[in-house]
Design an enzyme around this catalytic site. Structure first.
Site, PDB file in Angstrom:
ATOM      1  N   LYS A  22       0.849  -1.215   0.000  1.00 41.68           N
ATOM      2  CA  LYS A  22       0.000   0.000   0.000  1.00 41.68           C
ATOM      3  C   LYS A  22       0.875   1.252   0.000  1.00 41.68           C
ATOM      4  CE  LYS A  22      -1.584   1.606   4.025  1.00 41.68           C
ATOM      5  NZ  LYS A  22      -1.348   3.022   4.389  1.00 41.68           N
ATOM      6  N   ASN A  23       1.872   1.297   0.886  1.00 44.58           N
ATOM      7  CA  ASN A  23       2.648   2.526   1.055  1.00 44.58           C
ATOM      8  C   ASN A  23       3.658   2.771  -0.056  1.00 44.58           C
ATOM      9  OD1 ASN A  23       1.136   3.034   3.250  1.00 44.58           O
ATOM     10  ND2 ASN A  23       2.693   2.532   4.764  1.00 44.58           N
ATOM     11  N   CYS A 123      -4.850  12.655  11.991  1.00 39.83           N
ATOM     12  CA  CYS A 123      -5.601  11.400  11.997  1.00 39.83           C
ATOM     13  C   CYS A 123      -5.471  10.824  13.407  1.00 39.83           C
ATOM     14  CB  CYS A 123      -5.041  10.443  10.948  1.00 39.83           C
ATOM     15  SG  CYS A 123      -3.460   9.759  11.437  1.00 39.83           S
ATOM     16  N   ARG A 128       0.158  14.801  12.280  1.00 40.30           N
ATOM     17  CA  ARG A 128       0.643  14.560  10.928  1.00 40.30           C
ATOM     18  C   ARG A 128       0.928  15.857  10.146  1.00 40.30           C
ATOM     19  NH1 ARG A 128      -0.960   9.215   9.720  1.00 40.30           N
ATOM     20  NH2 ARG A 128       0.708   9.180   8.165  1.00 40.30           N
ATOM     21  N   ASP A 313       4.906   0.991  11.914  1.00 39.63           N
ATOM     22  CA  ASP A 313       3.690   0.320  11.444  1.00 39.63           C
ATOM     23  C   ASP A 313       3.593  -1.119  11.928  1.00 39.63           C
ATOM     24  OD1 ASP A 313       3.595   1.932   8.157  1.00 39.63           O
ATOM     25  OD2 ASP A 313       3.180   2.635  10.190  1.00 39.63           O
ATOM     26  N   ARG A 405      -8.509  -0.384   4.423  1.00 40.51           N
ATOM     27  CA  ARG A 405      -7.616   0.575   3.783  1.00 40.51           C
ATOM     28  C   ARG A 405      -6.239  -0.028   3.535  1.00 40.51           C
ATOM     29  NH1 ARG A 405      -6.912   5.670   6.977  1.00 40.51           N
ATOM     30  NH2 ARG A 405      -5.767   6.091   5.070  1.00 40.51           N
TER      31      ARG A 405
HETATM   32  C1  EPZ Z   1       4.312   7.129   6.044  1.00 41.12           C
HETATM   33  O1  EPZ Z   1       3.538   8.173   6.608  1.00 41.12           O
HETATM   34  C2  EPZ Z   1       3.389   5.914   6.007  1.00 41.12           C
HETATM   35  N1  EPZ Z   1       2.216   6.204   5.166  1.00 41.12           N
HETATM   36  C3  EPZ Z   1       2.931   5.578   7.426  1.00 41.12           C
HETATM   37  O2  EPZ Z   1       2.153   4.383   7.342  1.00 41.12           O
HETATM   38  C4  EPZ Z   1       4.167   5.292   8.282  1.00 41.12           C
HETATM   39  O3  EPZ Z   1       3.759   5.047   9.606  1.00 41.12           O
HETATM   40  C5  EPZ Z   1       5.107   6.511   8.239  1.00 41.12           C
HETATM   41  O4  EPZ Z   1       5.445   6.821   6.877  1.00 41.12           O
HETATM   42  C6  EPZ Z   1       6.398   6.260   9.008  1.00 41.12           C
HETATM   43  O5  EPZ Z   1       7.071   5.158   8.472  1.00 41.12           O
HETATM   44  C7  EPZ Z   1       2.351   6.124   3.824  1.00 41.12           C
HETATM   45  O6  EPZ Z   1       3.414   5.837   3.301  1.00 41.12           O
HETATM   46  C8  EPZ Z   1       1.124   6.427   3.015  1.00 41.12           C
HETATM   47  P1  EPZ Z   1       6.419  10.539   8.040  1.00 41.12           P
HETATM   48  P2  EPZ Z   1       4.116   9.693   6.584  1.00 41.12           P
HETATM   49  O7  EPZ Z   1       6.322  11.781   7.237  1.00 41.12           O
HETATM   50  O8  EPZ Z   1       4.890   9.906   5.352  1.00 41.12           O
HETATM   51  C9  EPZ Z   1       6.710  13.930  11.342  1.00 41.12           C
HETATM   52  C10 EPZ Z   1       0.315   2.980   7.746  1.00 41.12           C
HETATM   53  O9  EPZ Z   1      -0.098   2.479   8.802  1.00 41.12           O
HETATM   54  N2  EPZ Z   1       6.558  14.858  10.207  1.00 41.12           N
HETATM   55  O10 EPZ Z   1       7.595   9.638   7.858  1.00 41.12           O
HETATM   56  O11 EPZ Z   1       2.988  10.605   6.884  1.00 41.12           O
HETATM   57  C11 EPZ Z   1       5.440  13.140  11.601  1.00 41.12           C
HETATM   58  O12 EPZ Z   1       4.556  13.864  12.434  1.00 41.12           O
HETATM   59  C12 EPZ Z   1       0.768   4.434   7.732  1.00 41.12           C
HETATM   60  O13 EPZ Z   1       0.438   2.362   6.657  1.00 41.12           O
HETATM   61  C13 EPZ Z   1       6.729  16.216  10.438  1.00 41.12           C
HETATM   62  O14 EPZ Z   1       6.993  16.641  11.560  1.00 41.12           O
HETATM   63  O15 EPZ Z   1       5.097   9.665   7.837  1.00 41.12           O
HETATM   64  C14 EPZ Z   1       5.951  11.896  12.268  1.00 41.12           C
HETATM   65  O16 EPZ Z   1       6.147  12.163  13.642  1.00 41.12           O
HETATM   66  C15 EPZ Z   1       0.536   5.124   9.064  1.00 41.12           C
HETATM   67  N3  EPZ Z   1       6.586  17.076   9.394  1.00 41.12           N
HETATM   68  C16 EPZ Z   1       7.304  11.669  11.610  1.00 41.12           C
HETATM   69  O17 EPZ Z   1       7.660  12.917  10.994  1.00 41.12           O
HETATM   70  C17 EPZ Z   1       6.298  16.644   8.125  1.00 41.12           C
HETATM   71  O18 EPZ Z   1       6.213  17.464   7.197  1.00 41.12           O
HETATM   72  C18 EPZ Z   1       7.287  10.607  10.517  1.00 41.12           C
HETATM   73  O19 EPZ Z   1       6.278  10.931   9.594  1.00 41.12           O
HETATM   74  C19 EPZ Z   1       6.125  15.260   7.924  1.00 41.12           C
HETATM   75  C20 EPZ Z   1       6.263  14.390   8.972  1.00 41.12           C
END
Ligand code: EPZ
Length: 427
Positions: A22-23, A123, A128, A313, A405
């Protein structure tokens, strides 16, 4: 709305086919915006989020064609063609349902010079933010305006010049948006502190197949030489390492012996290492991973971290498994601020878990009993299923739209290995 009814106690045995990730799919699909030629993606999982993204792409004038696959087969092949883009706006009512829609920002900006995307909002697992997405695009020369809940990004006349950006925090999505913007920039861009998840490698491999020039693939130091145009491609989505890890926990908690067909062990090193520490026998080969359990589960201390660390995850699923370990385990969640929503629901099934900030203390082995529980987010829902498979009696999991999802035909896959699980309408 449907619910799942699970009667615990069956030992899982047999083979589960692992679907496309998915990701990975959610970042490969928007790459279709980067070329006028057709992009065909194979092994796309049949998931609500993928359907949602396909629908979003049609809003931009992208044509999508699903190639004949028999409905009983897993996965599908879809061709996206963005020869003409009729809109560069991703509206609120679509983005709010699927926050990964933010991943159209970079490619749409690169292709048309402008993109307007509703802010995704938070969410269940956290607020996020998308500040890193925006800062990376600004570093490449984009102008970003936040107005009325929308992000409006625009490139200078002639396109993005490109630039350098150092990520203060590892972000998968921001790395993906930055990569998809940089590949068509006029100059060279450099990302340091970039995410290294296997899904990022899958994205880089697709972009390279389309003609992009990227150095450092698989590392946190990426150099992208912008090119004038990209070609179409046909590409197979990588297998889903989180789906595979989830079913590995399901097999393990039932004392089972399950083959995860198509799983790629190289993407799952940290999860498989955790399972081995818990006492699970794990074998892997070029075609998949086999999980064998022999006897007691050992308690372990686990901390989530960006790849190659333990995937956040996988935290909820491993927590369920550790409810049955002989002793106390400590799980620390370093990525998201609210990713213990499964704890109160597991407690209703008899789990003994206490949380303190981002740390959860799991005392085992707990006598899990069936209960009516509520799914709250995607991975939390899976953790309830895993616990239910080992619980005494019947568990009803409601609000399973969260599961749909991220897990393609979950109940069918679990039935393949002997689980007593069925999906019924929730009156
Ligand atoms: C991706 O989300 C995945 N989703 C998530 O999977 C996964 O948990 C996450 O990466 C971490 O591996 C998809 O790929 C669609 P991040 P993403 O940006 O990209 C902070 C699932 O269950 N952050 O790596 O949104 C954020 O708050 C989902 O399949 C900022 O501060 O995650 C978090 O604490 C859930 N500013 C950390 O970074 C930003 O602009 C990691 O988030 C972006 C993120």
């Amino acid at each position: 709305m449907d619910k799942l009814i699970i009667k615990g106690g069956n030992r899982l045995s047999g083979t589960i086919p692992i679907s496309g990730a998915k990701n990975a799919a959610l970042t490969l699909i928007p790459c279709a915006l980067l070329t006028e030629e057709p992009l065909t993606l194979r092994n796309l999982p049949r998931l609500a989020d993928i359907d949602g993204f396909q629908h979003l792409m049609t809003q931009f004038g992208v044509s999508t064609e699903i190639h004949g696959k028999r409905p009983e087969e897993f996965g599908r092949v879809v061709t996206f063609e963005a020869s003409r883009i009729t809109s560069n706006v991703a509206p609120y009512d679509l983005v709010r349902k699927m926050r990964a829609s933010i991943l159209v920002l970079g490619p749409m900006l690169a292709r048309t010079g402008e993109a307007t995307v509703s802010m995704p909002g938070g969410c269940a697992i956290g607020n996020r933010p998308i500040d890193l997405h925006l800062k990376a695009l600004e570093a490449f020369g984009a102008e970003i305006e936040l107005t009325q809940g929308y992000v409006k990004a625009s490139a200078p006349e002639g396109g993005l010049p490109g630039g350098d950006f150092d990520f203060p925090v590892v972000s998968v999505g921001a790395t993906e948006n930055a990569l998809m913007a940089a590949v068509l920039a006029n100059g060279t861009s450099r990302l340091t502190g970039a995410a290294r998840e296997p899904e990022i490698v899958d994205l880089c491999n697709l972009l390279t197949a389309m003609g992009a020039e990227i150095e450092g693939i698989g590392t946190s130091d990426l150099t992208i030489h912008g090119v004038k145009r990209l070609n179409g491609a046909t590409y197979k989505v990588m297998p889903d390492r989180i789906e595979a890890g989830s079913y590995a926990c399901a097999a393990a908690i039932t004392g089972g012996d399950v083959r995860l067909e198509g799983a790629r062990a190289g993407d799952m090193i940290s999860s498989l290492a955790a399972l081995r520490k818990i006492g699970i026998h794990v074998e892997d080969d070029a075609k998949g991973v086999t999980i064998k359990t022999n006897g007691a589960l050992k308690p372990v201390d686990l901390t989530t971290a960006p790849f190659p660390g333990l995937a956040t995850d996988m935290q909820a699923q491993l927590m369920s498994l550790l409810c049955k370990a002989e002793g106390t385990s400590v799980l620390t969640e370093t990525i998201f601020e609210n990713r213990f929503m499964h704890v109160p629901e597991l407690a209703r099934m008899g789990a003994d878990i206490s949380t303190e900030g981002r740390t959860a203390i799991v005392k085992g082995p707990a006598d899990l009993t069936g209960a009516e529980v509520m799914a709250t987010d995607l991975r939390a829902s899976m953790s309830l299923i895993i616990a239910a498979l080992a619980a005494e009696g019947e568990t009803q999991v409601r609000r399973i739209y969260h599961l749909d999802r991220g897990y393609e035909r979950l109940e069918e896959k679990l039935q393949l290995v002997g689980a007593d699980i069925e999906r019924v309408g929730d009156d």
